[in-house]
Scaffold this active site. Sequence first.
Site, PDB file in Angstrom:
ATOM      1  N   TYR A 183      87.670  99.399  -0.022  1.00 21.49           N
ATOM      2  CA  TYR A 183      88.666  98.684   0.789  1.00 21.49           C
ATOM      3  C   TYR A 183      89.974  98.462   0.052  1.00 21.49           C
ATOM      4  CZ  TYR A 183      84.288  97.011   2.997  1.00 21.49           C
ATOM      5  OH  TYR A 183      83.057  96.902   3.576  1.00 21.49           O
TER       6      TYR A 183
ATOM      7  N   CYS B 148      80.900 108.611 -13.020  1.00 23.81           N
ATOM      8  CA  CYS B 148      81.579 109.899 -13.115  1.00 23.81           C
ATOM      9  C   CYS B 148      82.439 110.102 -11.898  1.00 23.81           C
ATOM     10  CB  CYS B 148      80.547 111.005 -13.228  1.00 23.81           C
ATOM     11  SG  CYS B 148      79.641 110.833 -14.743  1.00 23.81           S
TER      12      CYS B 148
ATOM     13  N   GLY C 151      84.145  85.841   9.019  1.00 28.75           N
ATOM     14  CA  GLY C 151      85.368  86.532   8.630  1.00 28.75           C
ATOM     15  C   GLY C 151      86.397  85.668   7.943  1.00 28.75           C
TER      16      GLY C 151
HETATM   17  C1  LIG Z   1      79.927  90.444   8.614  1.00 31.71           C
HETATM   18  C2  LIG Z   1      79.708  89.493   9.711  1.00 31.71           C
HETATM   19  C3  LIG Z   1      79.846  88.133   9.477  1.00 31.71           C
HETATM   20  C4  LIG Z   1      80.263  87.559   8.156  1.00 31.71           C
HETATM   21  O1  LIG Z   1      81.528  87.954   7.769  1.00 31.71           O
HETATM   22  P1  LIG Z   1      82.216  87.245   6.498  1.00 31.71           P
HETATM   23  O2  LIG Z   1      83.493  87.986   6.361  1.00 31.71           O
HETATM   24  O3  LIG Z   1      81.306  87.428   5.350  1.00 31.71           O
HETATM   25  O4  LIG Z   1      82.376  85.808   6.862  1.00 31.71           O
HETATM   26  C5  LIG Z   1      79.580  87.270  10.512  1.00 31.71           C
HETATM   27  N1  LIG Z   1      79.191  87.717  11.729  1.00 31.71           N
HETATM   28  C6  LIG Z   1      79.043  89.025  11.987  1.00 31.71           C
HETATM   29  C7  LIG Z   1      78.590  89.458  13.324  1.00 31.71           C
HETATM   30  C8  LIG Z   1      79.295  89.963  10.989  1.00 31.71           C
HETATM   31  O5  LIG Z   1      79.137  91.252  11.259  1.00 31.71           O
END
Ligand SMILES: *Cc1c(COP(=O)(O)O)cnc(C)c1O
Length: 463
Positions: free
Chosen positions: A364, A391, A278
């Site tokens: 998003y 479209c 994340g």
């Molecule tokens: C999506 C996800 C990630 C990676 O998220 P990023 O935003 O790409 O770093 C890591 N772990 C889990 C469990 C996820 O669902």
Amino acid sequence: MSRSAHPAGPRHADVLPEGHYSAPPTDLNALDPKVWSQTVTRDEHGVLTVGGIDVKRLAEEYGTPAYVLDEDDFRSRARAWRTAFGENADVFYAGKAFLSRAVVRWLNEEGLNLDVCSGGELATALSAGMPAERIAFHGNNKSAAEIRRAVEAGVGRIVLDSFQEIVRVAHIARELGTRQRVQIRVTVGVEAHTHEFIATAHEDQKFGIPLAGGQAAEAVRRALQLDSLEVIGIHSHIGSQIFDMSGFEVAAHRVVGLLKDIRDEHGVELPEIDLGGGLGIAYTSDDDPREPHEIAKALSEIVTRECEAAKLRTPRISVEPGRAIVGPTAFTLYEVGTVKPLEGLRTYVSVDGGMSDNIRTALYDAEYSVALVSRSSDAAPMLTRVVGKHCESGDIVVKDAFLPGDLAPGDLIAVPATGAYCRSMASNYNHVLRPPVVAVKDGQARVIVRRETEEDLLRLDVG
Ligand SMILES: *Cc1c(COP(=O)(O)O)cnc(C)c1O
């Protein structure tokens, strides 16, 4: 950044008056190294080059639209994460951000591990030679066949997401006469986006088992009783495109609290915690992401401090960056088809792709930057909206962007930071063919995922 700083996420933040966009950049020809991959530059004719190859040549040879991926940039980001976390932690690249066999080989060579969350991702990883013990298998609804395949292959961990899955995986592992290493995914009541996070007691979402009400503790208790499972740790993933570490701080505090409860009740100190992914990247010049070494230092300090306070041995940490590794390494190259000025509003620039190759803007309200890349221009900036060929009026690639006023059909424009969640979320909407991924390095280009053809489309349509 006020738009994406809304606590409920950027999707909810679109309440600012029309026309609330930042002033035009002083130099439209400048390429901000924050949003472009590291080998990107303009040559003496003003043409963008990447990996030593100019985009006009790439467009001629591979067509547009195309995702252009800078291999050196990918490898150096992967290495930076690996180095930052060192020997006492593990980095799992989240394959869902973008997965191909070439990428799997690069990750393998750079010493990273890999997260997969479907049979298809697992098959890709295994077919490109990722050792199974370095694969983690995720998902809130893995099928029995997927679980069987993962256990048979010998994946290093399965991340259990529900009470039913605990029993399901245990049963399959027992049938196969093996002991499967597992983590238990918990939801800690932290939802983090960009510069804000929300900490609550409960989390209303499909993933994981809530800490609230002792549910996660009960899940661990049940898993510990099953001989065919080896419970190696707790998993938590709190959001995406996060810049602020305080959400991780609250998450780590709560996960360590669970580890302590498990120790007190069962006399077991689980050896690992996974803090998920994340971590944010720069989509525009307004974003200021942290370096992997800062993130590694912050996370390890948080976990060490929390464990000291709880008198626990510090567990081995793992993290799962997807976007932060692959996101900045690629841009999407488009050809401009039509340029339509709307008096008093803006100019609509239509490109030869759109929401089928980048759904993030529609899905998003994601923000992107864009630049004219087949030449430089001294024309005055004009306010544009870069749109696709689908479209659907929501088919927007870049919502508000300044481009040179002399932009014309046939020009090439590029949208940077499309390495993550663009090709991997691409669709065939309107029977548009998904673009190729072209990897560039040291003056060489090669297709790592080829362009879809009408034959590909018709092969699935059996009449
Ligand atoms: C999506 C996800 C990630 C990676 O998220 P990023 O935003 O790409 O770093 C890591 N772990 C889990 C469990 C996820 O669902």
